[in-house]
Design a protein around this motif. Structure first.
Motif, short mmCIF file in Angstrom:
data_model
loop_
_atom_site.label_atom_id
_atom_site.label_comp_id
_atom_site.label_asym_id
_atom_site.label_seq_id
_atom_site.Cartn_x
_atom_site.Cartn_y
_atom_site.Cartn_z
N ARG A 151 0.83 -1.20 0.00
CA ARG A 151 0.00 0.00 0.00
C ARG A 151 0.87 1.26 0.00
O ARG A 151 0.54 2.26 -0.65
N PRO A 208 -0.03 3.72 -3.26
CA PRO A 208 -1.07 4.27 -2.38
C PRO A 208 -2.41 4.52 -3.07
O PRO A 208 -3.43 4.63 -2.41
N HIS A 209 -2.44 4.60 -4.41
CA HIS A 209 -3.68 4.92 -5.13
C HIS A 209 -4.22 3.73 -5.91
O HIS A 209 -5.16 3.89 -6.68
N ASP A 210 -3.62 2.57 -5.74
CA ASP A 210 -4.03 1.41 -6.52
C ASP A 210 -5.33 0.82 -5.98
O ASP A 210 -5.44 0.48 -4.81
N ARG A 211 -6.36 0.70 -6.86
CA ARG A 211 -7.68 0.26 -6.44
C ARG A 211 -7.66 -1.15 -5.86
O ARG A 211 -8.29 -1.42 -4.85
N ILE A 223 -6.02 -1.15 -2.39
CA ILE A 223 -6.91 -0.56 -1.40
C ILE A 223 -8.07 -1.50 -1.08
O ILE A 223 -8.42 -1.72 0.08
N LEU A 268 -8.53 7.92 0.99
CA LEU A 268 -8.49 7.91 -0.47
C LEU A 268 -9.36 9.02 -1.04
O LEU A 268 -9.06 9.58 -2.11
N ILE A 288 -7.38 12.02 -1.70
CA ILE A 288 -6.45 11.93 -2.83
C ILE A 288 -7.20 11.93 -4.16
O ILE A 288 -6.81 12.60 -5.11
N ILE A 289 -8.29 11.16 -4.21
CA ILE A 289 -9.09 11.06 -5.44
C ILE A 289 -10.55 11.39 -5.09
O ILE A 289 -11.35 10.49 -4.85
N ASN A 335 -14.40 9.65 -6.33
CA ASN A 335 -14.09 8.43 -7.06
C ASN A 335 -15.18 7.38 -6.81
O ASN A 335 -15.45 7.01 -5.67
N ASN A 394 -14.25 4.21 -4.90
CA ASN A 394 -14.08 4.41 -3.47
C ASN A 394 -15.43 4.56 -2.76
O ASN A 394 -15.61 4.08 -1.64
#
Length: 702
Positions: free
Chosen positions: A320, A324-327, A330, A353, A356-357, A360, A363
């Motif tokens: 992670r 850190p942004h990988d679906r 996460i 998350l 960050i996004i 989304n 998320n």
């Protein structure tokens, strides 16, 4: 008159002789003069015109040659020699667009001509700004000009494919394959071209030819074509054969590991990718090695071993940090926390998350389990609706523009798509009558096992079978026509939300399954033979067929089931499991000292009509959330159900069953608190006794 004709003939012959004499003595200007004089005499002589064109080409006066070439083609538009001559004229005066038209006409007739191939390559190089420096030499410097032409054609074809100039690349590659039928690079590139054109099945032939000859750079597009044409399992099968054929090639092994992962073969993926454990610089490999190991532990066991999960958690946290942004990372970290009963931590990951996004959809979808545990209906449905594209995967692109959002469908033609498991399908079917009453025509995709049942319950609708795990076959022309003709496409999982929004209840008609009198009477008599008259009959289904990993937390252990049934001696328990569980039944009977009655003649997995009739004659169904519970609700039999409790701060163990009717009493099973779990077990016993109007000796202070 005859004398004049003889004179003209003599003049023509004199001019021809003089022209040929000058030509043979390399006096080309004078030869041209005499030939042009001849043309004044016979202006439509194509042989003479062709000779003049060739003479002017020798003189390198291609501008003038092209003028005569136009006359030549006007007189004989299909003559290949004349077309080639004019194409050469245009080529040498850099009029490539006109030359290309003629070369392509000739290429259709002679696709294996090296000269035509060289000309097409030169024109495409100019048109698309491709430099000889890309292959490091030039034609003039290379003695083996044919070899060079093929090499530069392949390089140019690769360049054109990347520029998405697929028709140009197709022409070049087809020529190469005719000239050199064993050129592996041409096979590979032609396969890539077909893959880009989405002609996957044709592409497989060419790409396999390249890969089977050790050109592994074409393996990735080949796996894509195999998956698009057949399935992920087909890719796995192909790669397994390839690894056996080339056991020393690491690329094949890595790709096999990745496709084991994509196919859900997590144990095999872990075993394959772990052989590259020292290769930590490859982030993709590191990612899928860690996720495979985690999922192999989670999915590969009947009940979760926490120590095993914790042992892989350090790598999961490291992953992670790296991504850190990988679906996927996460989502699996969330799943890890859910398995550990830490739903709030999983929710916290989603909140991080969000920063960050923002907004989304994935998320937002990831939060739905948290809202479900909290019984926050509004937030749950907002989260659930946002995950439509994840719920429907590849099918989503086909239907997204027609998806229903609760608007009026009176008089419209609609298609309803199934989703999730059989139990969910039976549950969501409680809203089918609502849609049938509104729309003018309703087509419904459902599991093949439910076709007969649903067709009898909803005779106005038209039911179509789909394979397990699929929503519909998007490649089937009949399916495409049906979806195309529909004005709205309804996602069955959305129905409870829109029902609640319009009518204030999740299920339009809870007890929609009316059992036929004859079959109902049969099972009433059958159960009376099995259980003494006057005895209370309770169905028992304590788990589903899939009990590995996270799902195991939703079920009671055999020991807990034995304790519960031994605590309610006034009732007779009937096995309602639709999977093989004889060993479990024996263990429960031994521990409880009770008999659990079997219905060996009834196929409870596939015969829904008779299973529903049997359930309608029970006083109560006790167990986990399964297809059987959904069917019990549909026929109106009350139930006491249980599932995992993720919110350890919430001390209330008895909750609303959410989707189900008020006749379902829901008890939560705490995950990480043995004392609270014992309390929940006693509450289940109390609830069974309460629903059945038995005197309770147990008092739960919940």
């Amino acid at each position: 008159m005859q004398q004049n004709n003889d004179s003209d003939t003599m003049k023509v012959q004199q001019l021809l002789d003089k022209g040929l004499h000058c030509y043979h003595n390399r006096k080309l200007d004078k030869a041209l003069y005499y030939f042009e004089q001849l043309l004044h005499v016979d202006s439509e002589n194509t042989e003479l015109l062709h000779s003049i064109v060739k003479l002017l080409q020798e003189m390198e006066d291609f501008d003038k040659a092209s003028l005569y070439g136009e006359q030549l083609i006007a007189l004989s538009p299909d003559n290949e020699d004349f077309l080639l001559a004019q194409a050469e004229n245009f080529f040498h005066i850099n009029c490539y667009s006109e030359a290309l038209k003629l070369y392509l006409r000739l290429h259709e007739l002679h696709p294996s001509s090296m000269h035509l191939l060289e000309r097409l390559v030169t024109i495409y190089k100019q048109e698309y700004d491709f430099s000889d420096s890309d292959v490091g030499t030039s034609v003039k410097d290379n003695e083996e000009s044919q070899i060079f032409t093929i090499d530069i054609t392949l390089s140019l074809s690769f360049f054109l494919i990347n520029k998405n100039q697929l028709n140009e690349a197709k022409i070049l590659l087809e020529s190469v394959l005719l000239i050199e039928s064993d050129n592996i690079e041409a096979y590979g590139l032609y396969g890539v071209l077909l893959e880009k054109k989405e002609k996957y099945e044709k592409a497989i032939f060419y790409l396999d030819k390249a890969v089977s000859s050790s050109s592994f750079k074409y393996l990735t597009p080949l796996t894509k074509c195999l998956e698009a044409s057949f399935s992920t399992s087909a890719v796995v099968y192909y790669l397994e054969k390839l690894v056996k054929k080339f056991p020393d090639d690491d690329l094949n092994k890595k790709l096999l590991g990745l496709y084991y992962y994509r196919n859900g073969n997590y144990v095999s993926a872990d075993q394959t990718l772990s052989s590259f454990s020292d290769d930590n610089e490859d982030l993709v490999l590191f990612k899928y090695r860690v996720l495979s190991r985690y999922l192999a532990i989670d999915e590969g066991k009947k009940f979760i071993e926490k120590n095993d999960l914790i042992s892989v958690s350090n790598e999961l946290f490291k992953l992670r940090k790296a991504l850190p942004h990988d679906r996927e990372v996460i989502s699996n970290l969330m799943k890890f926390y859910l398995n550990m009963g830490e739903v709030e931590k999983a929710y916290d990951i989603c909140l991080e998350l969000d920063k960050i996004i923002p907004n989304n959809k994935t998320n937002v979808w990831n939060k739905h389990m948290y809202f479900l545990a909290k019984r926050d209906r509004g937030s749950f449905f907002q989260s659930y609706i946002s995950g439509r594209y994840l719920r429907y995967n590849a099918s989503w692109e086909t239907v997204k523009d027609k998806v229903w959002n609760g608007e009026d469908i009176k008089g419209k033609r609609v298609v309803i798509l199934r989703e999730q498991g059989i139990g969910d399908e039976i549950l969501f079917a409680s809203n089918y009558e609502w849609i049938v009453e509104k729309a003018s025509h309703v087509d419904i995709y459902c599991s093949p096992r439910l076709i007969n049942l649903f067709s009898s319950l909803f005779p106005s609708a038209h039911f179509h079978p789909v394979l397990k795990g699929e929503f519909f076959d998007i490649k089937n022309p009949d399916v495409q026509a049906l979806i195309s003709s529909a004005e709205k496409v309804i996602l069955s999982g959305d129905l409870p939300y829109f029902s609640y929004k319009e009518m204030g209840r999740l299920l339009y008609k809870e007890n929609y399954f009316k059992v036929a009198g004859e079959v109902n009477s049969y099972w009433k008599e059958k159960l009376s033979e099995l259980v003494d008259a006057g005895k209370i009959k309770v169905g028992l289904i304590w788990r589903s067929s899939f009990v590995s990993g996270a799902r195991s937390t939703s079920y009671l252990t055999n020991n807990e089931v034995a304790y519960i049934i031994s605590s309610v001696p006034e009732v007779e328990f009937i096995n309602c499991m639709y999977v093989e569980c004889e060993n479990d039944l024996g263990e429960i009977e031994q521990r409880s000292g009770r008999v659990i009655h079997r219905l060996n003649e009834l196929d409870q997995k596939n015969d829904f009509e008779n299973t529903a009739a049997m359930l309608s004659n029970l006083d109560l169904l006790f167990g986990a959330y399964t297809a059987t519970l959904s069917l019990s609700t549909a026929v109106g039999t009350p139930a006491v159900a249980y599932a995992a409790d993720y919110l350890k701060k919430d001390k209330k163990l008895k909750k609303e069953a959410f989707y189900y009717s008020p006749k379902v009493s829901h008890i939560s099973l705490p995950l990480n608190n043995s004392e609270k779990r014992k309390e929940a077990i006693n509450l289940i016993i109390d609830e069974i006794r309460k629903v059945l109007n038995l005197d309770s000796d147990l008092i739960s202070n919940v």
